[in-house]
Design an enzyme around this catalytic site. Sequence first.
Site, short mmCIF file in Angstrom:
data_model
loop_
_atom_site.label_atom_id
_atom_site.label_comp_id
_atom_site.label_asym_id
_atom_site.label_seq_id
_atom_site.Cartn_x
_atom_site.Cartn_y
_atom_site.Cartn_z
CE LYS A 68 -4.16 -1.49 1.03
NZ LYS A 68 -5.69 -1.25 1.96
CE LYS A 77 -5.01 -8.61 -2.05
NZ LYS A 77 -6.10 -8.38 -0.96
CE LYS A 111 -11.20 -2.05 -0.90
NZ LYS A 111 -11.83 -3.53 -0.34
P1 ATP Z 1 -7.53 -3.77 -1.33
O1 ATP Z 1 -8.21 -3.91 -2.66
O2 ATP Z 1 -7.69 -2.23 -0.88
O3 ATP Z 1 -6.46 -4.34 -1.07
P2 ATP Z 1 -8.89 -5.69 -0.32
O4 ATP Z 1 -9.84 -5.80 -2.10
O5 ATP Z 1 -8.26 -6.72 -0.40
O6 ATP Z 1 -8.72 -4.22 -0.61
P3 ATP Z 1 -9.81 -6.19 2.29
O7 ATP Z 1 -11.06 -5.13 2.97
O8 ATP Z 1 -8.12 -5.47 2.01
O9 ATP Z 1 -10.05 -5.48 0.64
O10 ATP Z 1 -10.11 -7.79 2.26
C1 ATP Z 1 -11.40 -7.61 2.77
C2 ATP Z 1 -11.44 -9.61 2.69
O11 ATP Z 1 -11.40 -9.76 1.66
C3 ATP Z 1 -9.94 -10.24 3.69
O12 ATP Z 1 -10.64 -11.07 4.76
C4 ATP Z 1 -9.48 -10.55 2.58
O13 ATP Z 1 -8.17 -11.82 3.05
C5 ATP Z 1 -10.04 -11.18 1.21
N1 ATP Z 1 -10.14 -10.75 0.08
C6 ATP Z 1 -9.67 -9.77 -0.24
N2 ATP Z 1 -9.08 -9.61 -1.86
C7 ATP Z 1 -8.94 -11.89 -1.74
C8 ATP Z 1 -8.72 -12.03 -2.70
N3 ATP Z 1 -8.53 -11.49 -4.18
N4 ATP Z 1 -8.88 -13.18 -2.88
C9 ATP Z 1 -9.18 -14.26 -1.92
N5 ATP Z 1 -9.81 -12.66 -1.08
C10 ATP Z 1 -9.28 -11.71 -1.17
#
Ligand code: ATP
Length: 339
Positions: free
Chosen positions: A119, A201, A204
């Site tokens: 980040k 991964k 958003k």
């Molecule tokens: P950002 O997009 O800012 O990285 P994020 O999409 O990871 O944020 P978070 O609020 O950080 O969103 O994650 C919420 C939940 O979703 C957490 O349990 C995280 O492990 C899961 N998660 C996020 N992205 C993935 C992914 N690509 N695959 C599986 N699980 C995910």
Amino acid sequence: MEQQTEVKKKVMLSGIQPSGDLHLGNYLGAVKNWAELAEEFDCYYFMADLHSITVRQTPADLRRRSVSQLAQYIACGLDPAKNTLFIQSHVHEHAELGWILNCYTMFGELSRMTQFKDKSAKNAENINGGLFTYPALMAADILLYQADYVPVGEDQKQHCELTRDVAIRFNNLYGETFKVPDPYIPKVGARIMSLSVPGSKMSKSDPQGCVFIMDSPEEISRKFKRAVTDSDTENCVHFDPVNKPGVSNLMNIYAAVTGLSFEAIEHDFAGKGYGAFKPAVGDAVIEALRPIREESTRMISDKEYLREVYTDGAQRATAVARKTLRKVYKRVGFVEKPF
Ligand code: ATP
Ligand code: LTN
């Protein structure tokens, strides 16, 4: 009177930052699995709004998204009667315990967190203290409720391990105060990769490679048709994350939404190639997300109902959080508040 021995359920707790709409990674890696846990566990799920301001947010959007995320949780199957659903900032004990745990979390530990490194690379103009100390607040979220398990995607494993270390450190200093939690990571769907860059991964911050649960069927179909597959000449649907990351990611998604094994998928698509597989995955995702999108859309307009749910959730959560915080204040040596 007959003696009743009530067995205390184990506690599950997790949160998602309302920094954007939920996406397929959030759904398959986290929320989808939460709904199945309600009978067996005492479950707490929240909108991590305190965490989300570690990255700059537009206030009106944050407010709107925090409530629509609640509608999305419910539409994904989280029944408010069986799960405690709340907004993190409504339970001020999170911020208070977060501060305390900052003082029991080491600079070196925080420096090793990959989410901080990722980040800060993405937000080079705003590498603030909150972004760095974020895991101490996450530890507070979890430890306040004496959680046994934390259902998250693979990317949060490192934060969960740090939470354990902090809990153990505190317990060693002051005596048994916190339950030491375990992460609870699904076998399929724990790490959904971007459709456009299968090496990263799904997130958003990459809207092209990211399928949002509120995307229209047309949008989902378009994103899957454009999904990057692999440049091998085989054109064969086969699970091999090292050499075929693109198609393996699509198989992971397909397996998570249909419940089929990788062998069954390989068998069904033998000789059919990527051209047939990509739209099939898109269609399966459209059907899995359709009821969720429709239910969320309906519920988002019912502001009164959502307000009732998060009010009740915050009250229930506060009752539990308060107890732990009181114990912690005592242990670290704060004078008891006289009023
Ligand atoms: P950002 O997009 O800012 O990285 P994020 O999409 O990871 O944020 P978070 O609020 O950080 O969103 O994650 C919420 C939940 O979703 C957490 O349990 C995280 O492990 C899961 N998660 C996020 N992205 C993935 C992914 N690509 N695959 C599986 N699980 C995910
Ligand atoms: N750090 C998590 C969100 C989060 C969380 C939590 C998850 C904040 N507090 C407590 C589980 C338990 C993330 O970025 N996905």
